[in-house]
Scaffold this motif. Structure first.
Motif, PDB file in Angstrom:
ATOM      1  N   SER A  76     -14.582  64.263 -16.040  1.00 54.32           N
ATOM      2  CA  SER A  76     -14.813  65.774 -15.288  1.00 54.32           C
ATOM      3  C   SER A  76     -13.799  65.520 -13.860  1.00 54.32           C
ATOM      4  O   SER A  76     -13.430  64.978 -13.352  1.00 54.32           O
ATOM      5  N   ARG A  77     -13.404  66.625 -14.100  1.00 54.15           N
ATOM      6  CA  ARG A  77     -11.644  67.179 -13.152  1.00 54.15           C
ATOM      7  C   ARG A  77     -12.253  67.904 -12.293  1.00 54.15           C
ATOM      8  O   ARG A  77     -13.006  68.542 -12.522  1.00 54.15           O
ATOM      9  N   THR A  79      -9.842  64.701  -9.662  1.00 63.30           N
ATOM     10  CA  THR A  79     -10.441  63.630  -8.971  1.00 63.30           C
ATOM     11  C   THR A  79      -9.837  64.046  -8.002  1.00 63.30           C
ATOM     12  O   THR A  79      -8.900  64.467  -7.569  1.00 63.30           O
ATOM     13  N   ARG A  98     -15.178  61.803  -8.390  1.00 65.96           N
ATOM     14  CA  ARG A  98     -14.733  62.852 -10.384  1.00 65.96           C
ATOM     15  C   ARG A  98     -15.176  63.636  -9.617  1.00 65.96           C
ATOM     16  O   ARG A  98     -15.745  63.857  -8.672  1.00 65.96           O
ATOM     17  N   ALA A  99     -14.883  64.940 -10.227  1.00 60.93           N
ATOM     18  CA  ALA A  99     -15.629  65.951  -9.782  1.00 60.93           C
ATOM     19  C   ALA A  99     -17.265  66.540  -9.985  1.00 60.93           C
ATOM     20  O   ALA A  99     -17.599  66.901  -8.918  1.00 60.93           O
ATOM     21  N   ASP A 100     -17.676  65.584 -10.244  1.00 51.27           N
ATOM     22  CA  ASP A 100     -18.974  65.341 -10.417  1.00 51.27           C
ATOM     23  C   ASP A 100     -19.779  64.863  -9.426  1.00 51.27           C
ATOM     24  O   ASP A 100     -20.909  64.032  -9.256  1.00 51.27           O
ATOM     25  N   GLY A 101     -18.659  63.764  -8.591  1.00 51.04           N
ATOM     26  CA  GLY A 101     -19.393  63.128  -7.753  1.00 51.04           C
ATOM     27  C   GLY A 101     -19.429  61.736  -8.223  1.00 51.04           C
ATOM     28  O   GLY A 101     -19.605  60.999  -6.806  1.00 51.04           O
ATOM     29  N   ARG A 102     -19.105  61.179  -9.202  1.00 42.52           N
ATOM     30  CA  ARG A 102     -18.784  59.265  -9.591  1.00 42.52           C
ATOM     31  C   ARG A 102     -17.811  59.285  -9.012  1.00 42.52           C
ATOM     32  O   ARG A 102     -17.221  60.162  -9.143  1.00 42.52           O
ATOM     33  N   TRP A 107     -17.731  52.860 -11.207  1.00 40.02           N
ATOM     34  CA  TRP A 107     -18.108  52.291 -12.223  1.00 40.02           C
ATOM     35  C   TRP A 107     -17.137  52.153 -12.579  1.00 40.02           C
ATOM     36  O   TRP A 107     -17.225  51.369 -13.643  1.00 40.02           O
TER      37      TRP A 107
END
Length: 161
Positions: A76-77, A79, A98-102, A107
């Protein structure tokens, strides 16, 4: 006057996030847009460090952590890293997403690829570490030396973690 402008400019840069494609340097350091970023509050094993795998063997846990981080970031790029401070080496220290918010830092700990470095995190990732430990994932699948202790031993000095 120049000093005041310079200080204001540096503060403005520090408050901004860095966004871009991340390259993995090691298990807790990435590079985004030419800036080395040390992930805040986590400590991953060094690339040369080995750990026990729980089945009587050993593996290069530092290399495994870096590879896992690379795969995680690639999913998921781009960053985005938020500035926390500059470390004694002048590196940007940040909390990255990450682009998805994680959150990348969290992590790393919950996947067992790094430990919560409470000295710096204030225990921010303690629950994530407890989860990884209870599941026996990553470093927690076997015996390992804390990364800060391994670095000190490797350098022939007393650990200060």
């Amino acid at each position: 006057m120049l000093l005041v402008v310079s200080m204001h400019w540096n503060a403005a840069i520090a408050a901004e996030a860095i966004v871009g494609r991340a390259s993995v340097i090691d298990g807790d350091t990435i590079e985004v847009r030419g800036e080395r970023i040390r992930l805040h509050g986590v400590d991953a094993p060094e690339s040369w460090q080995t750990c026990e795998d729980g089945d009587g063997g050993t593996y290069r846990c530092g290399k495994a952590a870096a590879m896992a981080l690379d795969q995680f970031l690639a999913a998921s790029r781009p960053t985005r890293c938020e500035f926390v401070e500059r470390d004694r080496y002048g590196r940007f220290v940040g909390i990255c997403f990450r682009a998805d918010g994680r959150e990348v830092n969290r992590w790393l700990v919950e996947s067992g690829n790094a430990v919560d470095w409470a000295r710096y995190s204030g225990g921010r990732y303690a629950a994530a570490q407890a989860t990884a430990q209870s599941k026996g994932v990553g470093l927690w699948q076997g015996e390992f030396q804390l990364p800060c202790e391994a670095r000190a031993e490797h350098a022939g000095r007393e650990p200060s973690c």
